[in-house]
Design a protein around this motif. Structure first.
Motif, short mmCIF file in Angstrom:
data_model
loop_
_atom_site.label_atom_id
_atom_site.label_comp_id
_atom_site.label_asym_id
_atom_site.label_seq_id
_atom_site.Cartn_x
_atom_site.Cartn_y
_atom_site.Cartn_z
N UNK A 50 0.85 -1.19 0.00
CA UNK A 50 0.00 0.00 0.00
C UNK A 50 0.89 1.25 0.00
N UNK A 51 0.37 2.30 -0.60
CA UNK A 51 1.07 3.59 -0.58
C UNK A 51 0.05 4.70 -0.73
N UNK A 52 -0.05 5.53 0.31
CA UNK A 52 -1.01 6.64 0.30
C UNK A 52 -2.38 6.13 -0.14
N UNK A 53 -2.98 6.78 -1.15
CA UNK A 53 -4.29 6.36 -1.65
C UNK A 53 -4.18 5.61 -2.96
N UNK A 54 -2.98 5.13 -3.28
CA UNK A 54 -2.81 4.33 -4.48
C UNK A 54 -3.60 3.03 -4.36
N UNK B 40 4.40 -4.05 7.68
CA UNK B 40 5.83 -3.68 7.64
C UNK B 40 5.98 -2.37 6.86
N UNK B 41 6.17 -1.24 7.53
CA UNK B 41 6.42 0.02 6.82
C UNK B 41 7.79 -0.02 6.14
N UNK B 42 7.83 0.44 4.88
CA UNK B 42 9.06 0.45 4.12
C UNK B 42 9.43 1.88 3.72
N UNK B 43 10.40 2.01 2.84
CA UNK B 43 10.83 3.32 2.40
C UNK B 43 9.81 3.92 1.43
N UNK B 44 9.88 5.24 1.28
CA UNK B 44 9.03 5.97 0.33
C UNK B 44 7.54 5.78 0.60
N UNK C 229 12.42 -5.85 4.31
CA UNK C 229 13.11 -4.62 3.91
C UNK C 229 14.18 -4.93 2.86
N UNK C 230 14.94 -5.99 3.07
CA UNK C 230 15.99 -6.34 2.11
C UNK C 230 15.39 -6.81 0.78
N UNK C 231 14.31 -7.57 0.84
CA UNK C 231 13.63 -7.98 -0.38
C UNK C 231 13.17 -6.76 -1.16
N UNK C 232 12.63 -5.77 -0.45
CA UNK C 232 12.09 -4.59 -1.12
C UNK C 232 13.19 -3.76 -1.78
N UNK C 233 14.34 -3.71 -1.17
CA UNK C 233 15.47 -2.98 -1.77
C UNK C 233 15.78 -3.55 -3.15
N UNK C 234 15.70 -4.88 -3.26
CA UNK C 234 16.06 -5.53 -4.52
C UNK C 234 14.91 -5.56 -5.53
N UNK C 235 13.67 -5.62 -5.06
CA UNK C 235 12.55 -5.89 -5.96
C UNK C 235 11.51 -4.77 -6.08
N UNK C 236 11.71 -3.66 -5.43
CA UNK C 236 10.68 -2.62 -5.41
C UNK C 236 10.31 -2.12 -6.80
#
Length: 269
Positions: A52-56, A132-136, A173-180
């Motif tokens: 999820x991100x904002x209202x996306x 799990x909150x992530x970056x951006x 978090x590490x997965x997201x760095x690679x696959x975001x």
């Protein structure tokens, strides 16, 4: 059965699963490996991994819902997610952790037409969500659904998830760095859904009535709305009466149907 979920210390199975997660930490199939790991820790019937991100519009990363549920899931992802308790808890800044859906849902969620016509189709008696909150401003979620045969999550299972959550969060978090880059939220969908909610009843309802209508559709009682908006419950009841009068509705079902019609008209426009 030697499960962490039974209150036993982490077993060799947990260590093997953890090793597998680390091996796949930067791979696209990490969510599938995470699914297998969670199956060894706690019991559940369904899993939905989404971001999820904002209202996306949410992005489905992994789902094992039966094929017959695909239409309901699509309706959630494409139309009514904006009324969902998880979506709104994230938008309101819920902290990372392990939650039951009823802990983050509005007090009258199960009486909403959204619950009866959409969510209830999943046939779940309990839902446990890892947030799990992530970056951006992206939030990674794992929703574990339990049907009546399993019943509600046990205290031991909840303790298990709480104990492994920091490890899972770090790995995600590490997965997201690679696959975001593989999961890009749709800016157009964000704007259209925000516009849909802000324009429902436009020209007929006041801004305050529009705000209250949105909260009603999400499942907030008059008492809950009063607390959120810092007004009296009596004032909320007056607003509710005026909303129905202005929209020529008398039930939440009619209000929900009208909102879906509004979404459809915007999509076709």
């Amino acid at each position: 059965m030697n499960k962490v979920g039974l209150g036993i210390s982490p077993s060799q199975s947990w260590h093997r699963d953890l090793a597998a997660l680390i091996d796949h930490i930067r791979m696209r199939n990490f969510p599938e490996v995470l699914h297998e790991t969670l199956k060894h820790l706690v019991s559940f019937d369904t899993i939905l991994v989404a971001t999820y991100k904002h209202s996306f519009k949410p992005i489905v990363v992994l789902s094992d819902h039966p094929q017959r549920m695909s239409a309901t899931l699509a309706k959630y992802i494409n139309e009514v997610y904006i009324l969902d308790p998880l979506f709104n808890a994230i938008r309101n800044g819920v902290n990372g952790g392990v939650y039951r859906l009823r802990e983050i849902a509005p007090d009258s969620f199960e009486s909403t037409e959204y619950y009866r016509s959409c969510y209830h189709e999943f046939d779940l008696v309990d839902e446990i969500i890892l947030i799990v909150p992530l970056e951006n401003d992206v939030v990674f979620t794992v929703s574990l659904g339990r049907k009546s045969s399993l019943g509600s999550i046990t205290r031991a299972e909840r303790n298990t998830l709480n104990s492994v959550f920091p490890v899972i969060s770090a790995l995600v978090h590490q997965f997201w760095i690679a696959q975001s880059s593989e999961y890009v939220h749709d800016e157009q969908a964000r704007n259209s859904m925000e516009y849909a909610l802000s324009t429902f009843g436009s020209g007929v309802l006041t801004k305050r009535e529009q705000e209250i209508t949105g909260l009603i559709l999400q499942g907030h009682s008059s008492k809950s709305i009063a607390q959120l908006l810092d007004i009296s419950a009596g004032t909320v009841k007056v607003h509710r009466k005026n909303i129905h009068a202005r929209l020529n509705t008398s039930t939440q079902s009619e209000l929900f149907s009208m909102f879906l019609g509004h979404l459809t008209s915007l999509a076709n426009g």
